[in-house]
Design a protein around this motif. Structure first.
Motif, PDB file in Angstrom:
ATOM      1  N   TRP A 251       0.573  -1.090   0.057  1.00  0.00           N
ATOM      2  CA  TRP A 251       0.047   0.276   0.004  1.00  0.00           C
ATOM      3  C   TRP A 251       0.841   1.254   0.124  1.00  0.00           C
ATOM      4  O   TRP A 251       0.223   2.384  -0.199  1.00  0.00           O
ATOM      5  CB  TRP A 251      -1.088  -0.089   1.330  1.00  0.00           C
ATOM      6  N   THR A 252       2.231   1.196   0.236  1.00  0.00           N
ATOM      7  CA  THR A 252       2.888   2.402   0.158  1.00  0.00           C
ATOM      8  C   THR A 252       3.217   2.851  -1.168  1.00  0.00           C
ATOM      9  O   THR A 252       3.581   1.908  -1.957  1.00  0.00           O
ATOM     10  CB  THR A 252       4.208   1.895   0.956  1.00  0.00           C
ATOM     11  N   LEU A 255       6.951   5.769  -4.992  1.00  0.00           N
ATOM     12  CA  LEU A 255       7.973   6.683  -4.963  1.00  0.00           C
ATOM     13  C   LEU A 255       8.575   6.622  -3.653  1.00  0.00           C
ATOM     14  O   LEU A 255       9.828   6.911  -3.324  1.00  0.00           O
ATOM     15  CB  LEU A 255       7.371   8.182  -5.237  1.00  0.00           C
ATOM     16  N   VAL A 256       7.796   6.536  -2.591  1.00  0.00           N
ATOM     17  CA  VAL A 256       8.436   6.276  -1.205  1.00  0.00           C
ATOM     18  C   VAL A 256       9.329   5.310  -1.096  1.00  0.00           C
ATOM     19  O   VAL A 256      10.215   5.294  -0.537  1.00  0.00           O
ATOM     20  CB  VAL A 256       7.146   6.244  -0.193  1.00  0.00           C
TER      21      VAL A 256
ATOM     22  N   LEU B 229     -10.957   3.031  -2.516  1.00  0.00           N
ATOM     23  CA  LEU B 229      -9.498   3.207  -1.800  1.00  0.00           C
ATOM     24  C   LEU B 229      -8.567   3.046  -2.536  1.00  0.00           C
ATOM     25  O   LEU B 229      -7.472   3.548  -2.815  1.00  0.00           O
ATOM     26  CB  LEU B 229      -9.536   2.633  -0.402  1.00  0.00           C
ATOM     27  N   PHE B 230      -8.486   1.642  -3.173  1.00  0.00           N
ATOM     28  CA  PHE B 230      -7.611   1.261  -4.242  1.00  0.00           C
ATOM     29  C   PHE B 230      -7.544   2.123  -5.339  1.00  0.00           C
ATOM     30  O   PHE B 230      -6.332   2.847  -5.809  1.00  0.00           O
ATOM     31  CB  PHE B 230      -7.741  -0.047  -4.774  1.00  0.00           C
ATOM     32  N   VAL B 233      -5.777   5.427  -4.333  1.00  0.00           N
ATOM     33  CA  VAL B 233      -4.325   5.181  -3.993  1.00  0.00           C
ATOM     34  C   VAL B 233      -3.588   4.980  -5.118  1.00  0.00           C
ATOM     35  O   VAL B 233      -2.522   5.600  -5.404  1.00  0.00           O
ATOM     36  CB  VAL B 233      -4.000   3.917  -3.133  1.00  0.00           C
ATOM     37  N   ASP B 237      -0.930   8.035  -6.313  1.00  0.00           N
ATOM     38  CA  ASP B 237       0.393   7.733  -6.509  1.00  0.00           C
ATOM     39  C   ASP B 237       1.150   7.506  -7.891  1.00  0.00           C
ATOM     40  O   ASP B 237       2.182   7.233  -8.202  1.00  0.00           O
ATOM     41  CB  ASP B 237       0.503   6.130  -5.994  1.00  0.00           C
ATOM     42  N   VAL B 239       2.512   8.826 -11.503  1.00  0.00           N
ATOM     43  CA  VAL B 239       3.131  10.057 -11.760  1.00  0.00           C
ATOM     44  C   VAL B 239       3.554  10.027 -13.065  1.00  0.00           C
ATOM     45  O   VAL B 239       3.687  11.023 -13.676  1.00  0.00           O
ATOM     46  CB  VAL B 239       4.688   9.765 -11.001  1.00  0.00           C
ATOM     47  N   VAL B 240       3.637   9.116 -13.915  1.00  0.00           N
ATOM     48  CA  VAL B 240       4.042   8.896 -15.371  1.00  0.00           C
ATOM     49  C   VAL B 240       3.062   9.526 -16.114  1.00  0.00           C
ATOM     50  O   VAL B 240       3.537  10.431 -16.882  1.00  0.00           O
ATOM     51  CB  VAL B 240       4.274   7.595 -15.608  1.00  0.00           C
ATOM     52  N   PRO B 254       3.212  12.919  -6.170  1.00  0.00           N
ATOM     53  CA  PRO B 254       4.132  12.059  -6.677  1.00  0.00           C
ATOM     54  C   PRO B 254       5.085  12.840  -7.731  1.00  0.00           C
ATOM     55  O   PRO B 254       6.384  12.775  -7.815  1.00  0.00           O
ATOM     56  CB  PRO B 254       3.643  11.019  -7.411  1.00  0.00           C
ATOM     57  N   MET B 257       7.386  15.001  -6.055  1.00  0.00           N
ATOM     58  CA  MET B 257       8.318  14.250  -5.225  1.00  0.00           C
ATOM     59  C   MET B 257       9.588  13.797  -6.506  1.00  0.00           C
ATOM     60  O   MET B 257      10.582  13.547  -6.204  1.00  0.00           O
ATOM     61  CB  MET B 257       8.024  12.808  -4.799  1.00  0.00           C
ATOM     62  N   TRP B 258       9.220  13.521  -7.584  1.00  0.00           N
ATOM     63  CA  TRP B 258       9.956  13.057  -8.659  1.00  0.00           C
ATOM     64  C   TRP B 258      10.900  13.789  -8.883  1.00  0.00           C
ATOM     65  O   TRP B 258      12.167  13.789  -9.206  1.00  0.00           O
ATOM     66  CB  TRP B 258       8.892  12.680  -9.927  1.00  0.00           C
ATOM     67  N   ALA B 273       7.652  11.758   2.277  1.00  0.00           N
ATOM     68  CA  ALA B 273       7.565  10.007   2.292  1.00  0.00           C
ATOM     69  C   ALA B 273       7.078   9.481   3.646  1.00  0.00           C
ATOM     70  O   ALA B 273       6.084   8.699   3.577  1.00  0.00           O
ATOM     71  CB  ALA B 273       8.854   9.587   2.082  1.00  0.00           C
ATOM     72  N   LEU B 276       3.279  10.293   3.480  1.00  0.00           N
ATOM     73  CA  LEU B 276       2.622   9.286   2.764  1.00  0.00           C
ATOM     74  C   LEU B 276       2.679   8.069   3.335  1.00  0.00           C
ATOM     75  O   LEU B 276       1.611   7.298   3.285  1.00  0.00           O
ATOM     76  CB  LEU B 276       3.280   9.248   1.631  1.00  0.00           C
ATOM     77  N   VAL B 277       3.586   7.479   4.183  1.00  0.00           N
ATOM     78  CA  VAL B 277       3.570   6.262   4.794  1.00  0.00           C
ATOM     79  C   VAL B 277       2.409   6.112   5.984  1.00  0.00           C
ATOM     80  O   VAL B 277       1.639   5.317   5.931  1.00  0.00           O
ATOM     81  CB  VAL B 277       4.734   5.867   5.576  1.00  0.00           C
ATOM     82  N   SER B 280      -0.878   5.601   4.155  1.00  0.00           N
ATOM     83  CA  SER B 280      -1.047   4.344   3.533  1.00  0.00           C
ATOM     84  C   SER B 280      -1.237   3.404   4.615  1.00  0.00           C
ATOM     85  O   SER B 280      -2.136   2.424   4.432  1.00  0.00           O
ATOM     86  CB  SER B 280       0.094   3.603   2.727  1.00  0.00           C
TER      87      SER B 280
END
Lengths: 426, 303
Positions: A251-252, A255-256, B229-230, B233, B237, B239-240, B254, B257-258, B273, B276-277, B280
């Motif tokens: 789930w993390t 990028l992290v 939720l999936f 997320v 998350d 980025v591309v 993201p 962050m990139w 990060a 974000l942890v 999650s």
């Protein structure tokens, strides 16, 4: 149920035909309601199907088109197009050809498209873009005879390979980008030949992608097997607790996790510090674990490991422990019991996990881009390079289409062997 | 998971070795995620533990990187922290800005993916559905097709249709990427679904709408919520696609962050990060609770 009814009505003698309250024969009424149910089910799916068609299938179709279509030269060089149509391959490049070239260059100068056209030829014959821009700059001042005048500006125009490339590009449809993606090109007589081995990079890159993905898949398999086994054999309450160790990384954010690996693997990072502190390596020869293949392999194994554990776990949960116990009681050693009884039953899980991890890793982009360095890059990174840096979109599309072909074959295999409806998440 | 009484000494040894190996693999899975949390409080701009941190000296720890997340991009970060300072941060801080974008894009793409995905899963789970397997394969494919290919295709398509550099474009793309998750989770809850319940409801006079909201929805809700939720997320998350088709206004967390990782690698990234942890962890807990509730509702597990 409907089959049985139909069979009865088809085969048996029908003294009294069954009818519904509306007076319809039962068969017709059933078929009607079946069709209605089908339509209803389809209507529920239709909006999403349309949506995916527009936002996913059509864009990918467009990409496939881009891989065989590039009008950068053809739309800007109509006169040359006509000349090529009238003169088959092998005709001498005479004054009329140069006249056509001059008229096109004039038009390009007017529309400022010489760069666009030159870029298209440059994909094929390196170093020709400047030929277009420099000659177009001077074309106003030139006068017939064109051949002499243009060659006077730059001798490069006499190159037969350049004329072959322009002929090839005078049609917007071409397979040349696929040839380039397979490290092939055409010589001046239009024969397909392999490129100079020094410039053949895509074959190597595809091979490297496949090998790295295989290594990652095998590593995931080795690491996932014991923990999936442990999780499957523990009582549910305990295994649910340990499952957090698998699900939290899952789930993390990607990028992290990639950032974490950068922190760990850096030369001044945690692992190197730990090794230096414990005296295993000297401070001067810290290990290079990042910006190379090691970085890609370690980080991607970590990221894809849950995708291997979850299918393995769900298969192992269904294996009755009594089978192994029976084998043991019949005299098998624990190793024999594992090898001949347990392992064969886990094969569906291993297959599902391995295919999934392999499919996901051949298309990986972010992690190799960040921790891969020069030799840890995969094919996706090359596609991104051609999209963003070299701007050779058609080549990027050709490479992407080839990758897509490979993934579709694997996906089809996955569907055949595992069934996409059996995919489990958490 | 105890060693059986008849095990030989060798087997016993192997059993403990096996437990140690499993422990190491669990460590491999979780350590990289845990390690960044203390490092994000590093007082020094390093990516490793300093002497002070290891000896738990409070001066080795600081909140400076979290503070930097707030102030980065602000017009006047130096002034006193009053109401106007916070207003400035809310309006100008780069990270707050990208977080807002992430949430807006995530929210709308989740709604889109969940509504369309749930309807489709309901249709797909009906036994009468024609071409079930083929359609399912197409709908799941955004998860399987490499993201770079999807992004490349979207780039060509969006630049022709004018959807590039727009919120609707990104939202639609993210919804497509989230749809497979909604389909998979909702279909999984529908596997044990007893269709005679809907027939019973209709028999008792409920119209299709009432049947759906009173009978079907409560039973599949856990699957729908975890699917949502999936999907969230996935969008949160991603980025591309953002890298390929977003404009300056649609940068997400993201994406930022990139930039941070590629260009000026700064410990502020570790602060993001860490946040974000924890996000999650919260999402994982929710999904786990829902899964258990769903299993309990369907009588699949005793607890």
């Amino acid at each position: 149920m409907s089959d049985a009814t139909m069979d009865a009505s088809l085969n048996g003698p029908e003294p009294t035909q069954l009818k519904t309250a509306d007076g319809l024969p039962l068969k017709v009424a059933l078929a009607k309601s079946q069709a209605r149910a089908k339509r209803r089910a389809f209507l529920l799916v239709a909006p999403l199907f349309l949506f995916v068609l527009i936002t996913f299938v059509v864009p990918i179709g467009q990409m496939l088109l881009q891989s065989v279509y590039n009008d950068g030269f053809s739309k800007n060089a109509p006169a040359l197009g006509q000349w090529f149509d009238a003169h088959p391959l092998g005709s001498p490049i005479d004054e009329s050809a140069y006249a056509a070239l001059a008229s096109d260059l004039k038009q390009m100068k007017e529309n400022r498209t010489q760069g666009e056209a030159g870029t298209r030829i440059n994909y094929d014959v390196a170093g020709t873009r400047s030929l277009f821009t420099s000659t177009a700059r001077k074309i106003e001042r030139l006068e017939p005879p064109w051949k002499e005048a243009i060659l006077g500006v730059d001798e490069g125009w006499s190159d037969p390979n350049l004329w072959r490339a322009m002929r090839s590009a005078s049609s917007p449809y071409t397979v040349d980008f696929y040839l380039a993606a397979m490290d092939h090109t055409r010589d001046k007589d239009n024969n397909i030949v392999p490129v100079d081995p020094q410039r053949a990079i895509y074959g190597k890159l595809f091979t490297r992608t496949a090998i790295l993905s295989l290594v990652i898949t095998v590593l995931c398999m080795i690491l996932a097997f014991p923990i999936a086994h442990l999780l499957a054999s523990l009582p549910l309450a305990k295994s649910n607790l340990l499952m957090i160790f698998v699900l939290l990384p899952f789930w993390t954010s990607l990028l992290v996790r990639t950032t974490s690996w950068m922190v760990l693997l850096q030369q001044q990072g945690v692992i190197n510090d730990l090794l230096v502190w414990s005296g295993l390596i000297g401070n001067d020869n810290r290990l290079e674990m990042m910006y190379n293949q090691t970085g890609t392999i370690v980080a991607m194994t970590h990221i894809l490991l849950p995708f291997m554990v979850l299918p393995l776990y769900s298969v192992m949960r269904t294996i009755p422990p009594s089978y192994v116990r029976a084998a043991r009681s019949l005299g098998a050693t624990s190793w024999t019991a594992f090898r001949r009884i347990y392992l064969p039953q886990t094969l569906p899980g291993i297959g599902a996990g391995a295919l999934l991890v392999f499919i996901l890793s051949v298309g990986y982009y972010i992690t190799p881009a960040l921790v891969g360095g020069a030799d840890g890059q995969l094919i996706s990174n090359m596609i991104a390079f051609h999209m963003q840096k070299s701007l050779n979109w058609s080549l990027a599309a050709a490479l992407a289409s080839m990758l897509l072909g490979g993934v579709i074959i694997l996906y089809w295999l996955y569907d055949r062997l595992v069934g996409i409806d059996n995919m489990k998440l958490g | 998971m105890a060693v059986p009484a008849y095990a030989s000494p060798l087997e016993r040894t192997w059993h403990y070795a096996y437990l140690v190996i499993c422990g190491l693999i669990f460590f491999f899975l979780i350590a990289p995620i845990v390690v960044i949390i203390p490092l994000s409080f590093n007082a020094e701009p390093y990516f490793t533990f300093t002497e002070k941190m290891l000896s738990f000296d409070p001066s080795g720890y600081s909140m400076r990187w979290y503070d930097m997340l707030l102030t980065f991009g602000m017009q006047e970060p130096q002034v006193e922290r009053s109401w106007s300072w916070w207003m400035d941060a809310w309006q100008h801080s780069t990270w707050i800005d990208v977080a807002k974008n992430s949430i807006i894009i995530g929210f709308f793409s989740t709604i889109l993916a969940t509504v369309l995905g749930t309807l489709a899963a309901l249709g797909l789970s009906r036994p009468e559905m024609p071409f079930r397997r083929a359609i399912m394969a197409v709908l799941i494919s955004p998860m399987i097709v490499p993201i770079i290919i999807t992004a490349t295709g979207l780039f060509f398509f969006y630049s022709k249709t004018g959807l590039a550099h727009s919120y609707p474009g990104i939202i639609m793309a993210h919804a497509t990427l989230g749809i497979p998750f909604v389909i998979i989770t909702v279909t999984a809850t529908l596997v044990g679904f007893d269709h005679s319940l809907t027939r019973a409801a209709q028999n008792l006079g409920a119209d299709p709408r009432t049947t759906f909201f009173k009978i079907v929805m409560p039973l599949i809700l856990p699957g729908v919520v975890s699917g949502a939720l999936f999907a969230f997320v996935t969008s949160f998350d991603e980025v591309v696609v953002v890298l390929f088709v977003a404009g300056y206004d649609q940068q997400t967390i993201p994406r930022q962050m990139w930039n941070g990782i590629r260009e000026q690698i700064s410990p502020a990234i570790l602060a993001v990060a860490t946040i974000l942890v924890f996000v999650s962890i919260a999402l994982l807990t929710t999904v786990e609770l829902l899964r258990r509730r769903s299993e309990r509702l369907r009588g699949m597990s005793p607890g």
